[in-house]
Design an enzyme around this catalytic site. Structure first.
Site, PDB file in Angstrom:
ATOM      1  N   CYS B  31       4.488   2.436  -1.833  1.00 54.62           N
ATOM      2  CA  CYS B  31       3.098   2.732  -2.058  1.00 54.62           C
ATOM      3  C   CYS B  31       2.590   1.002  -2.434  1.00 54.62           C
ATOM      4  O   CYS B  31       3.717   0.223  -2.602  1.00 54.62           O
ATOM      5  CB  CYS B  31       2.812   3.199  -3.401  1.00 54.62           C
ATOM      6  SG  CYS B  31       3.750   4.807  -3.481  1.00 54.62           S
ATOM      7  N   TYR B 175       9.016  16.179  -5.882  1.00 54.05           N
ATOM      8  CA  TYR B 175       7.643  16.418  -4.980  1.00 54.05           C
ATOM      9  C   TYR B 175       8.456  17.790  -4.626  1.00 54.05           C
ATOM     10  O   TYR B 175       9.444  18.320  -4.600  1.00 54.05           O
ATOM     11  CB  TYR B 175       7.135  16.151  -4.146  1.00 54.05           C
ATOM     12  CG  TYR B 175       6.821  14.473  -4.856  1.00 54.05           C
ATOM     13  CD1 TYR B 175       7.119  13.511  -4.411  1.00 54.05           C
ATOM     14  CD2 TYR B 175       5.847  14.649  -5.575  1.00 54.05           C
ATOM     15  CE1 TYR B 175       6.109  12.146  -5.050  1.00 54.05           C
ATOM     16  CE2 TYR B 175       5.003  13.539  -6.308  1.00 54.05           C
ATOM     17  CZ  TYR B 175       5.572  12.808  -6.126  1.00 54.05           C
ATOM     18  OH  TYR B 175       4.660  10.929  -6.345  1.00 54.05           O
ATOM     19  N   CYS B 367       3.133  -8.905  -5.997  1.00 57.25           N
ATOM     20  CA  CYS B 367       4.471  -9.346  -6.169  1.00 57.25           C
ATOM     21  C   CYS B 367       4.669 -10.665  -6.330  1.00 57.25           C
ATOM     22  O   CYS B 367       3.754 -11.764  -6.255  1.00 57.25           O
ATOM     23  CB  CYS B 367       5.125  -9.647  -4.300  1.00 57.25           C
ATOM     24  SG  CYS B 367       6.668  -9.587  -4.555  1.00 57.25           S
ATOM     25  N   ASP B 424       6.315 -32.908 -14.540  1.00 54.80           N
ATOM     26  CA  ASP B 424       6.241 -31.821 -15.813  1.00 54.80           C
ATOM     27  C   ASP B 424       6.943 -32.888 -16.921  1.00 54.80           C
ATOM     28  O   ASP B 424       7.668 -33.794 -16.704  1.00 54.80           O
ATOM     29  CB  ASP B 424       6.859 -30.334 -14.993  1.00 54.80           C
ATOM     30  CG  ASP B 424       6.399 -29.658 -16.182  1.00 54.80           C
ATOM     31  OD1 ASP B 424       7.431 -29.354 -17.516  1.00 54.80           O
ATOM     32  OD2 ASP B 424       6.563 -28.284 -15.616  1.00 54.80           O
TER      33      ASP B 424
END
Lengths: 321, 730, 263
Positions: B31, B175, B367, B424
Site C-alpha cells: 500500500c 482475504y 518513509c 554538532d
C-alpha cells in the site's frame, strides 16, 4: 668492511634487550648468506656488556659494545654513535628496527651521511646490493625501492618481517668501542609513565579479536570476551551484533563503525560484508575463521580456516591456559 | 564501477508464464495511499522503482468490486473503465522503464467494511471479521460464488486492458480465497467446505477462470500465506500449506508467499524491533525446500542486504527477491548493486512508518529513510536527482546533526551549495537516533509467540547512510564536538543558517492531556528521570519504577521494556485507552504487549497522575477523578511531552539587525527544534527545506499537487501546474 | 615566537583504483587528496602555543605541486599566518630525505623557535621526514610527542614520548627544536566559513629549490631511494588456508599471533 657487510643495531630499553633485535640479526644473517660479507651487531647502551650472551648468535662475526653516557635511550647520542660506527665500519647495509626509538635517530643519520634510506621495510634481500620492498598507500600496494649510487644504505625493518635468530651455541667475539659521546645529548630524561587504560578504543588496539554473526547467541559473547582477554586482544564486533544490541557501537568495526588497522585482526564468524571489510582490510595480518568456504573475508585475509568457530575457540582457550 | 560478479545471479532473467522478468528484484504488492484515485502518485511512485531497476512493481491490494471496499484505508480499485484509464498510467510508466506491472486482485470479504460503497461483503461462512469491528459477511451460496468468481474474471480482463503483465488472485492476509481454504473461517458443509479439496475449490476455480480469461497474455500469480500462524485451527505450512501449493501449482506462473493474516499483519510485515531480516524463512522457505512446487517463487522478509539476497537465491529458498519496504526505502537498490555502489544503498530500518499511514487510513505513505517516498508526483522529488540550487553560491551553516540536520545538510550538499558546514555539540553525529537506537530490548528472552524484542539497532541506519553520504560530498564539512553559541553562529560566515538543535523531555510532567505540569514532578531530582537519562544510565534506578507516558508512541513502553528486562518491577501508566497507541499502526503492538505481559509490567490505562512524592505517585481514573490510585515506587520516569530546544534560534531571531550586519540572509529552524515530532517527519522537514532553499520564502512549503476532482473538464497539465518548483522527476 | 609547521597533502586510494600502465604510480583520477591527519595535530599544537604566548607567527611549509595549495589554504583558514610551497618537477616522487633537504632550505630562512612535524604521513608512512629534517637543520629533536609543554621564558619544552605498549617517556629539550607530533595530542580546531573566506587573502608563497639556493644535483644526491615499481601485493588465491583439526588450527593461530605481535 665492504659492500656486502651488514651492521645491525640492536635495541634495548630499561635494561632489557628488545625482542625485535633478534629479528634484525635474523635479517642480517640472511643478507650475509647472500652477500658473503660480514655481519656485525652493535648495541648502544649504558652497560652494553650485559647483552653479550643474548646477542651471541651463530653467524654473527662481531659484537660492538658501545657504552653511552646516558642511562636511557637518547636520540642524539644514538645518532652520533651510529654516524661514527658507519664511518668506522664502512658497512654496505645498516639495519635498524622500525620502532619509536629508532625513528628518533635513524632518519637523521641517513640525512647527515647521505645514505640510501628506506623505512618500514617489509622485505629485505640482497641482489648485488640491498633489495627492499615496503608498503605504499598504507599497505594497499607494494613499492620496490632501489638505491642508485649509494655505498651504504640504512633500512628500518618492520617487526615480524624476519624470524628471530636463535641464541647461539657460543659467545660471539666482542669489541668495545669507546666514542666521544659526552655532551652530545640534547634531551634530559625526566622519567617514565605507564599509561592506564581509560576505556575501549578499538582503533588503538594492536590486536583485535572480532566476532560476527557466526556467534549466533548473545549468551556466547562473554566467552569470546574472555578469550580475547586471555589472548591479549581487544574484542571488536561486526555490525549485526551492534544492531542486535549485544555490544556497544564503540566496538563496531566497519564502514559505519570504526576503521581499524591493528597488527592482527582475528575474525570469528564474520563473513566479510563489504561494509565490514572497509573497516579492517588494511590490518597487517588478518586471520579468519568461518564455516563458509565462500565467505568474502577469505578474500582479504592472510590466513583462513574453514572451521567451526566454537571448536576453534575451545582449543584456543586450552592452548592459552 | 562494475558490478561485483557475485551479484550476477540477482540480474538473471526468469520466465513467468508468458512474461520475462528481467532480474530477481520484485516489488511485491504494498500500500501507498494512492489507489486508483491518485493516479499520478500511483504511477510515479511505482515508476520510480522501475527507474531504479526493479524488474516488476505491483499495485497495492486492488478491489475487484464495490463489495470489497476498505475505506478509510486506501486500496486500488479496478471497477470500471475510469479505473482502467487511471491504472494504465502506472503500467505505461513501468513499461517505459522496462519493468513488469503487477495487479493484486482483491476481494476482502468481511475484512472490508464497505464504508464508502455501503455494499454487503460476502464470505464462506457467516463469522464476523477478526480484524474489523462488527462486520459480518453474507453467506455465499453457489450463485454468490459464481458471481464473485466472475468479478475476478471481469477484473482480470480490465487489468489486461490497462496493461498489467502479472495478475494475482490474492488470498494471503486472510482475504476471500484464503477464507475458503482455512477452517478458521470456513464452516461450510457443501462442496466448498470440509475436506481439503473442498476448501481449496473456490481458490482453484477462481484461478482456473482467471487463467482461462487472460492466462495466454498475462502471468497468473497468487499470494498465499503458507502458514496462518494459528496452529491446527487454520493453515499450517507442513499440512495444508504445502499441499495447497502442490494442488494449484499447475494454475500459477508465479507464487508469492507470506505468513499470517491481516489481523496480526506484523508477523509478515515484521518491524525490525521484533524481527530480523529474512524472518519468514522457517515457513515460506519450506515450500521449495520440500519440492512442493515447480514454479517460480517470490518471498519477503524485509530483505535489505545484497549478500542475503544472493544467499536466498543460491540456496534455493526463493527464486525471486520480494520486497516492499526495502523498495520504498531505496527505489534504486537494484541499480546501486549493479553499479557496485553498495555503500549508497539506503537500507530500510523496519520502523513501519510507511505502514502506519495505511493503518491510520487515508494519509499518503511516508518513509523515514526516504523522504521522497510519496512525493515523487505531488512534489516532483526524485530520490537520486537534485537539481542545483539557484542560490548555490551561498554558504550554509546547519547547527545540529540529528535526523533533520543531517538530511538537510546532505540534500543541500547534493544541490551543490558552495559550502555546507554541519556542526554538532556531540562527538558523534546522529542526534537522538544514537540513544533511541539503544532501546527496544527487554531481557533477551524469547516470547511465547514469534517476535522477540531484538531492539531498535537497525534504526541506526538512519545515521549510517547519512554519514556515508555526507563524507562523499566535497562541499560539505561535518564538525562534531563543537557547541556553537549565538555569537559564534553570527560570526560563522554563513549566509544561510539552519537551526536543528532538537528537543528535550519536559522535566515537570507537562502533558497534552491536562496542559499543566504535575505537582511534584521534577526530573532534576535523582529519583525522577527522563527517557534519555534511562538510556544514558546517568542516574540510579530503584527496584520499583513507574513510567508515565502521555505521548502515545514508543518511548514510554520502550523504557518500561528495558527496565523490566533488567529486573525492575515496572508500572506503565497512560491517560489514553492503551499504551503506545501509535504502535498499533506500526504493527509493533501485539509483540510489544506479549513482551510486557511476559515481563510482568503492570499496565494502567485511562489513568493520570496528579501528584508525585518520594516513594509514591498519586493517580486517578480519568473517567472518574474521584477514584484514586496510589503507586508505591522508588523511581519515576516521565515521558509526558517534549519541548523544542530552540533557545539558540530565538536568540538569533530576536536581533534582525545583527543578522543583517553579519550577512545572514536566511535563518530557519527544522525538526524537533521547530516542533517535536516523529523522526520520519524531522527528516522530511530537513529534506523539504533543502529542496526549497532557493524558493522565494523557503520557510513556507511550496504547494504540492493535490489529485482531486476539479469541477469541469481538467487535464494532467491542470494538476502539474499546481507545482511551483522545478521537478527532478522526468 | 615563530613556529614552522611542515605539512603534507596526502593521497588516499579510492576503493576501486588503477595503477598507471608503467607501474610508476597510481592513476591520479583515483586519488583523494587531503591534509595529512597528523599535520592537523601539529598545526593545532602550534596555534595553541601562539595563543598561549600571546604573540608569534605560525608558518606552514610544504613540498608539493599546486594541488597542495588546497591543504595550505586549509591551514591558513585554521589560523596559520603564512604559507610556503616549494616545488619543481624534479621533486615528483621524492623520498623523505630529498623532501627533508628541500624543506630544510625553506625552514632555515624562517629561523623558527620550534618546528612541529607530524609523526608520519598517512599515505607514505615513512615516519622519517621530520627527523631527517632535524638532521639537516642540525636541530635537537624528539620524535613521537604526545604531550607538549613549552616554557617560553626558559626556551625549553617538556614533552612526553609515546613508546610501544602504552609506556611514556618524559623528556626536556631546549629550543629551537624539532618535534614530531603524534595524533591525539589535542583536538584540532576547524575553520568556520568566515575563516575559510579570509584565508584566501593570507600570503601563500610559491618557491622552488633553485630559488631557495639549492642546486638540482644537491637535491638529487640527497635522495635516499628511488621507487622502481609499484605493484599490487601478492595475494595468491586469497588467504593461506590452515587445514587440520580445530586444535591444529588453534595452534597455528597462536603461532601466527605471537609472531606478529612480537617487537
Amino acid at each position: 668492511m665492504s659492500a656486502g657487510d651488514v651492521l645491525v643495531v640492536a635495541e634495548t630499553r630499561r635494561g632489557e634487550l628488545r625482542e625485535v633485535s633478534r629479528e634484525l640479526i635474523g635479517a642480517g644473517l640472511a643478507i650475509k648468506a647472500a652477500s658473503g660479507g660480514r655481519l656485525v651487531v652493535a648495541v648502544l647502551d649504558h652497560e652494553p656488556g650485559r647483552f653479550v650472551q643474548s646477542l651471541s648468535v651463530d653467524g654473527v662475526d662481531e659484537l660492538l659494545l658501545v657504552p653511552t653516557p646516558n642511562e636511557h635511550f637518547e636520540a642524539h647520542v644514538s645518532q652520533r654513535a651510529l654516524e661514527e660506527l658507519i664511518d668506522a665500519e664502512q658497512a654496505g647495509l645498516v639495519v635498524l628496527a622500525y620502532t619509536i626509538d629508532s625513528l628518533g635517530f635513524g632518519p637523521a643519520v641517513a640525512a647527515a651521511r647521505r645514505l640510501g634510506f628506506a623505512s618500514d621495510v617489509t622485505s629485505l634481500t640482497w641482489a648485488d646490493g640491498p633489495a627492499v620492498t615496503r608498503g605504499a598507500y598504507g599497505d594497499k600496494l607494494v613499492a620496490e625501492l632501489e638505491f642508485p649510487g649509494k655505498d651504504c644504505t640504512l633500512v628500518m625493518l618492520r617487526a615480524g618481517t624476519f624470524e628471530p635468530a636463535p641464541e647461539g651455541s657460543q659467545a660471539t667475539a666482542t669489541r668495545t668501542v669507546e666514542l666521544a659521546l659526552d655532551g652530545v645529548a640534547e634531551t634530559e630524561h625526566l622519567g617514565f609513565e605507564e599509561v592506564a587504560d581509560t576505556g575501549v578504543d578499538i582503533t588503538k588496539a594492536p590486536f583485535l579479536l572480532s566476532i560476527g554473526r557466526g556467534v549466533e547467541d548473545k549468551d556466547d559473547v562473554p566467552r569470546f570476551e574472555a578469550l580475547a582477554e586471555r589472548f591479549g586482544a581487544t574484542l571488536s564486533v561486526s555490525r549485526p551484533l551492534v544492531d542486535a544490541g549485544w555490544m556497544p557501537s564503540a566496538r563496531q568495526v566497519g564502514q559505519s563503525g570504526k576503521t581499524v588497522k591493528p597488527r592482527v585482526y582475528l575474525a570469528f564468524g564474520i563473513s566479510g560484508a563489504v561494509q565490514h571489510l572497509a573497516g579492517m582490510r588494511t590490518a597487517e595480518t588478518i586471520i579468519a575463521v568461518n564455516t563458509d568456504p565462500e565467505a568474502p573475508i577469505f578474500g582479504v585475509a592472510h590466513y583462513g580456516a574453514v572451521a567451526d568457530l566454537f571448536e576453534v575457540a575451545d582449543e584456543l582457550e586450552q592452548a592459552l591456559e | 564501477m562494475p558490478r561485483d560478479p557475485k551479484y550476477d545471479i540477482l540480474f538473471e532473467p526468469i520466465q513467468l508464464g508468458p512474461k520475462t522478468l528481467k532480474n530477481r528484484f520484485y516489488q511485491v504488492p504494498h500500500c501507498i495511499g494512492a489507489g486508483s484515485e491518485k493516479p499520478g502518485m500511483q504511477a510515479y511512485h511505482r515508476g520510480m522503482k522501475a527507474e531504479g531497476g526493479w524488474g516488476a512493481c505491483c499495485t497495492e491490494y486492488c478491489s475487484i468490486h464495490p463489495e470489497s471496499d476498505d475505506t478509510s484505508r486506501v486500496s486500488a480499485r479496478i471497477w470500471d473503465e475510469g479505473d482502467v484509464r487511471n491504472l494504465a498510467a502506472m503500467c505505461d510508466r513501468l513499461h517505459q522503464f522496462g519493468a513488469l506491472a503487477g495487479i493484486e486482485l482483491w476481494y476482502g470479504g468481511p475484512h472490508a467494511p464497505c464504508m464508502e460503497t455501503r455494499a454487503t461483503p460476502r464470505g464462506p461462512s457467516q463469522i464476523a471479521s477478526d480484524f474489523e469491528l462488527n462486520i459480518f459477511p453474507r453467506y455465499m451460496d453457489q450463485d454468490d460464488i459464481d458471481t464473485v468468481q466472475q468479478m475476478y474474471v471481469d477484473a482480470a480482463i480490465r487489468a489486461r486492458e490497462a496493461g498489467f503483465d502479472i495478475i494475482y488472485v490474492y488470498g494471503a492476509h486472510a482475504y476471500l480465497p484464503f477464507q475458503f481454504l482455512s477452517p478458521f473461517y470456513n464452516r461450510r458443509t457443501d462442496k466448498y467446505g470440509g475436506s481439503f479439496e473442498n476448501r481449496a475449490r473456490f481458490w482453484r476455480e477462481s484461478l482456473e477462470k482467471v487463467r482461462e480469461a487472460v492466462g495466454d497474455d498475462c502471468a497468473i500469480a497468487s499470494r498465499f500465506a503458507v502458514d496462518h500462524l494459528l496452529g491446527p485451527i487454520s493453515i499450517q505450512v507442513g499440512e495444508d500449506g504445502a499441499r495447497f501449493v502442490e494442488y494449484c501449482d499447475d494454475l500459477v506462473d508465479l507464487w508469492d508467499f507470506t505468513v499470517g493474516d491481516i489481523a496480526e499483519w506484523g508477523q509478515n510485515a515484521g518491524p525490525s524491533r521484533f524481527f530480523e531480516e529474512n524472518h519468514e524463512k522457517p515457513y515460506t522457505g519450506q515450500i521449495k525446500a520440500g519440492n512442493h512446487t515447480n514454479k517460480p517463487v517470490v518471498g519477503v522478509g524485509r530483505i535489505t542486504n545484497p549478500d542475503t539476497m544472493v544467499a536466498i537465491i543460491s540456496s534455493g529458498q526463493f527464486d525471486i527477491i520480494g520486497a516492499a519496504r526495502p523498495s520504498i526505502s531505496d527505489p534504486f537498490l537494484p541499480q546501486k548493486i549493479d553499479e557496485g555502489r553498495l555503500d549508497d544503498i539506503r537500507e530500510c530500518i523496519g520502523c513501519n512508518q510507511c505502514i502506519s499511514r495505511w493503518e491510520i487510513g487515508g494519509p499518503p505513505m511516508v518513509c523515514t529513510q526516504n523522504a521522497t517516498a510519496g512525493e515523487e508526483y505531488r512534489r516532483g522529488w526524485h530520490p537520486e536527482k537534485f537539481h542545483p540550487a539557484a542560490n548555490r553560491e551561498k554558504s550554509v551553516l546547519v547547527v545540529g546533526a540529528g535526523p533533520a540536520g543531517m538530511e538537510c545538510a546532505m540534500v543541500l550538499g547534493k544541490r551543490e551549495m558552495s559550502a555546507v558546514h554541519l556542526v554538532d555539540a556531540s562527538k558523534e553525529i546522529g542526534g537522538c537516533v544514537n540513544w533511541i537506537s539503544q532501546l527496544g530490548h527487554s531481557d533477551g528472552k524469547d516470547n511465547l509467540f514469534r517476535g522477540s524484542a531484538r531492539g531498535l539497532g537497525e534504526w541506526k541506519r538512519i545515521v549510517n547512510y547519512r554519514q556515508i553520504q555526507l563524507d562523499k560530498l566535497s562541499n560539505v564539512e561535518v564538525h562534531p564536538g563543537s557547541r556553537l553559541s549565538a555569537a559564534e553562529v553570527l560570526e560563522y560566515g554563513a549566509e544561510i543558517v539552519i537551526i536543528a538543535t532538537g528537543c528535550h523531555f519536559a522535566t515537570d510532567g507537562m502533558n497534552a492531556a491536562t496542559h499543566t505540569p504535575i505537582e511534584g514532578a521534577d526530573t532534576s531530582l535523582d529519583w525522577q528521570l527522563t527517557p534519555d537519562e534511562v538510556v544514558g544510565e546517568t542516574k540510579r534506578v530503584g527496584q520499583r519504577v513507574l513510567v508515565l507516558e502521555n505521548e502515545g508512541y514508543f518511548m514510554g513502553a520502550s523504557v518500561a521494556q528495558k527496565l523490566a528486562g533488567e529486573g525492575h518491577a515496572v508500572t506503565l501508566v497512560t491517560q489514553a485507552a492503551e499504551i503506545a497507541h501509535y504502535m498499533d499502526y506500526t504493527l509493533e503492538a501485539p509483540m510489544l504487549h506479549r513482551d510486557l505481559e511476559r515481563l510482568g509490567v503492570g499496565i494502567h490505562t485511562y489513568t493520570m497522575l496528579e501528584k508525585i512524592e518520594p516513594g509514591v505517585c498519586h493517580g486517578y481514573d480519568v473517567w472518574n477523578p474521584a477514584h484514586k490510585e496510589q503507586f508505591e515506587v522508588d523511581t519515576v520516569v516521565l515521558c509526558t511531552a517534549r519541548i523544542s530546544d530552540d533557545a539558540l534560534y530565538r536568540e538569533l531571531k530576536a536581533d534582525k539587525g545583527r543578522l543583517e550586519a553579519e550577512g545572514i540572509e536566511g535563518l530557519y529552524v527544522i525538526g524537533d527544534a521547530s516542533a517535536p515530532r516523529m523522526i520520519v517527519d524531522s527528516i522530511f522537514d530537513g529534506h523539504r527545506l533543502a529542496r526549497e532553499i532557493d524558493s522565494p520564502h523557503p520557510e513556507m512549503p511550496l504547494p504540492f499537487i493535490r489529485e482531486r476532482r476539479l469541477w469541469g473538464d481538467s487535464t494532467n497539465e491542470d494538476f502539474r501546474a499546481q507545482l511551483l518548483n522545478t521537478v527532478d522527476v522526468v | 615566537m615563530k613556529i614552522v609547521v611542515p605539512v603534507k597533502q596526502v593521497a588516499a586510494l579510492d576503493d576501486e583504483f588503477e595503477l598507471l600502465d608503467d607501474g610508476s604510480g597510481v592513476d591520479p583520477d583515483f586519488l583523494e587528496l587531503d591534509l595529512n591527519e597528523w599535520d592537523a595535530f601539529s598545526l593545532e599544537a602550534a596555534l595553541q602555543l601562539r595563543e598561549a604566548t600571546g604573540d608569534g607567527e605560525v608558518v606552514v611549509v610544504t613540498v608539493g605541486d599546486d594541488d597542495a595549495d588546497e591543504a595550505l589554504r586549509g591551514c591558513l583558514a585554521r589560523g596559520a599566518d603564512r604559507a610556503l610551497r616549494i616545488w619543481d618537477e624534479s621533486l615528483d616522487g621524492a623520498d623523505p630525505l630529498a623532501v627533508a633537504r628541500v624543506l630544510a632550505a625553506g625552514v632555515e630562512r624562517e629561523r623558527p623557535d620550534l618546528v612541529l612535524c607530524g609523526v608520519q604521513s598517512s599515505d607514505a608512512v615513512n615516519g622519517a621526514t621530520g627527523v631527517a629534517l632535524a638532521g639537516y637543520l642540525q636541530m635537537p629533536h624528539v620524535a613521537v610527542v604526545k604531550q607538549l609543554d613549552f616554557d617560553v621564558a626558559q626556551s625549553a619544552a617538556t614533552v612526553k614520548r609515546e613508546l610501544e605498549g602504552g609506556l611514556v617517556e618524559v623528556l626536556r629539550v631546549r629550543t629551537p627544536a624539532l618535534l614530531t607530533i603524534q595524533t591525539g595530542i589535542n583536538e584540532p580546531r576547524y575553520a568556520n566559513l568566515r575563516a575559510i573566506k579570509q584565508a584566501r587573502e593570507k600570503p601563500l608563497e610559491v618557491s622552488s629549490p633553485g630559488e631557495l639556493g639549492l642546486d638540482a644535483d644537491l637535491v638529487a644526491a640527497a635522495a635516499g631511494s628511488r621507487r622502481r615499481e609499484l605493484k599490487h601485493p601478492e595475494r595468491g588465491e586469497g588467504a593461506e588456508m590452515i587445514d587440520g583439526s580445530p586444535s591444529e588450527v588453534a595452534a597455528r593461530i597462536v603461532e601466527i599471533v605471537r609472531e606478529r605481535m612480537s617487537g
